[in-house]
Motif scaffolding. Structure first.
Motif, short mmCIF file in Angstrom:
data_model
loop_
_atom_site.label_atom_id
_atom_site.label_comp_id
_atom_site.label_asym_id
_atom_site.label_seq_id
_atom_site.Cartn_x
_atom_site.Cartn_y
_atom_site.Cartn_z
N ARG A 283 -1.30 3.06 -2.63
CA ARG A 283 -1.99 4.36 -2.53
C ARG A 283 -1.02 5.52 -2.36
O ARG A 283 -1.42 6.66 -2.43
N LYS B 288 -4.12 5.91 -8.98
CA LYS B 288 -4.74 5.93 -7.64
C LYS B 288 -3.76 6.29 -6.54
O LYS B 288 -4.13 6.35 -5.37
N THR C 89 0.83 -1.22 0.00
CA THR C 89 0.00 0.00 0.00
C THR C 89 0.86 1.26 0.00
O THR C 89 0.42 2.31 -0.43
#
Ligand code: AMP
Length: 504
Positions: free
Chosen positions: A259, A282, A232
């Motif tokens: 992210r 994203k 992440t």
């Protein structure tokens, strides 16, 4: 110390702390094994608080040893396995440790106790009590000593205290996702940017996903592992990002949960930000900046589309919480927008100095008479515009060529504006007296142009003339397949210079 307290709290949860090539360690494993190492150090060394050397790459048990040293009230000194033995021996001589944990399986020429991986297993699996917080490193105790390259050619030791590290975590954590997630653990322990995973990551209860030297060397294998990682949060130098983006596989499909990118340690280019934004729509990009002496990083900027479109360098951002920044020129504070000055860092992340080099420390560390804060002169030139700091080179990287004053970063930035150039590194070539004779540029191209080296150099010089005065256009322009990286993951300029000597 924050990281030790949170480790204890998460050890009840069954969460995974570390994924490494041979398996994983839970927060509970980490707690048990670090306590075992701390007990062994306390039993073996008693009152002797000399630091513990950890000599390796990213072996699974390096992390419990690191935390165990802290729990026993001792600093650790990480030495990366790629450091030549001779240089490792210089570090050991400067530190004078009583214990070296040699994950490399080798011995150093030094009189003390070397723990091999086999002996270590018996130590880490021995049952026993938890080590109470009274034994841990306290706020003003050194937690680690990192060795950076010194101007003398010998490594220079930079101690960082437990208090410095707590302040760093408190400043960085507001920029992290709320809780959990998987963070990249690729940066060498001997480079402080690894603290983004080891300290801030563990404080957030994240899982550290290991990419060791072997994996980083073969991107195919690395991507196979990353594909299954659930990553992440990406942490690396921009150069490692550049290396990865060269592969078409490196996009959101490979890392669907990613992210955030956090970059630190060197200039983050527009080209890399653009490529990442396209491949990872994203993910947010965070540019951070800081020297080892002030604990990992002291600024952060979330890269926006506006910044990417702007002709200014990508900003290094604002001070993280707790840190005060100031620009100075010739002893006076710079307050005007856009005016360049040397960046001074003040506050609780500024370290205590240099190991055994008080005179060197006096040159750059100080106590601010107005605020009483501890400060560090970075030698970095920055300007402040639109509420953000922008980095524009080293005070000591300025040079003169035929009487002209030149900043190498200026040339690099401009070469990066050329149509087919992804990244540029410019090197001054000096004569025996140290006078710059000419500049050589190494360029990483966006795509192969099919030209001969001579025709390519001519074409690029012609294009560069649109951005640079003639005296700033490097005499030699060479394309490279990739940049050699040093142990910290930055472009290895010495290796490039050596390459130049072999080029006619
Ligand atoms: P180190 O002590 O190895 O972390 O190197 C610190 C130096 O790296 C700083 O003084 C800067 O010159 C450079 N640096 C670190 N972060 C950045 C950044 N985001 N942009 C430009 N230069 C950086």
């Amino acid at each position: 110390m924050l990281v030790l307290e949170t480790l204890k709290a998460f050890s009840e949860t069954g969460r995974t702390a570390l994924i490494h090539p041979l398996g994983s360690l839970s927060y509970r494993d980490l707690e048990i094994r670090s306590d075992a190492f701390a007990r062994w150090l306390l039993d073996t060394l008693g009152e002797d608080r000399s630091p513990v050397v950890l000599w390796g790459d990213k072996e699974a048990d390096l992390l419990p040893c690191l935390l165990g040293a802290l729990k026993s009230g001792r600093a650790y000194v990480p030495i990366d396995s790629v450091i030549p033995k001779d240089r490792a021996a210089q570090i050991v001589a400067a530190v004078d440790p009583k214990v070296v944990v040699a994950f490399t399986g080798e011995e150093l020429p030094w009189e003390g106790r070397t723990l091999s991986p086999e002996k270590l297993e018996a130590v880490l699996s021995a049952p026993g009590e938890k080590v109470p917080p009274e034994n841990w490193v306290q706020k003003s105790d050194p937690a680690y000593i990192l060795f950076t390259s010194g101007s003398t050619g010998r490594p220079k030791g930079v101690p960082i205290t437990a208090g410095n590290l707590d302040a760093f975590c408190q400043g960085l954590l507001p920029h992290y996702p709320k809780e959990g997630g998987v963070i990249l653990h690729q940066v060498s322990y001997s480079f402080d940017v690894s603290g983004c995973a080891v300290y801030a990551g563990l404080c957030r209860g994240m899982t550290l996903f290991t990419v060791d030297h072997q994996m980083a060397a073969g991107l195919g294998e690395c991507f196979d592992a990353l594909e299954r990682s659930g990553l992440t949060l990406w942490v690396s130098t921009p150069s490692f990002g550049e290396l990865c983006i060269q592969s078409q596989r490196f996009d959101q499909r490979l890392l669907p949960h990613l992210r955030q990118f956090l970059f630190c340690g060197e200039v983050l280019t527009h080209a890399l930000c653009d490529a990442l934004s396209e491949r990872f729509p994203k993910a947010q990009i965070l540019n951070t900046y800081g020297p080892t002496e002030a604990t990992v990083l002291v600024t952060a900027a979330e890269v926006t589309e506006e910044m990417r479109r702007d002709s200014l360098p990508i900003p290094i951002g604002k001070a993280i919480d707790g840190v005060t920044l100031r620009l100075e020129q010739e002893g006076r504070e710079v307050t005007e927008e856009g005016q360049t000055g040397e960046l001074l860092i003040l506050g609780p992340t500024v370290g205590p100095g240099y190991l055994g080099q008080p005179d060197e420390a006096k040159k750059v560390f100080f106590i601010d008479p107005e605020t009483g804060l501890r400060g560090y002169r970075t030698g970095d030139l920055c300007f402040f515009r639109n509420g953000l700091y922008h980095y524009c080179g080293r005070a000591d990287n300025q040079l003169k060529l035929n009487g002209y004053r030149i900043e190498l970063e200026d040339i690099e930035e401009n070469l990066q504006r050329l149509r087919n150039v992804r990244r540029a590194a410019v090197i001054p070539v000096r004569d025996q007296e140290g006078i710059v004779q000419y500049l050589a540029a190494f360029l990483l191209l966006q795509e192969s142009d099919g030209l001969t080296p001579l025709k390519r150099a001519i074409a690029l010089k012609k294009e560069a003339a649109a951005y640079l005065p003639p005296y700033m256009i490097p005499r030699k322009i060479l394309a490279v397949e990739s940049f050699p990286l040093n142990v910290n993951g930055k472009i290895d300029r010495k290796a490039l210079a050596a390459r130049l000597e072999k080029t006619p």
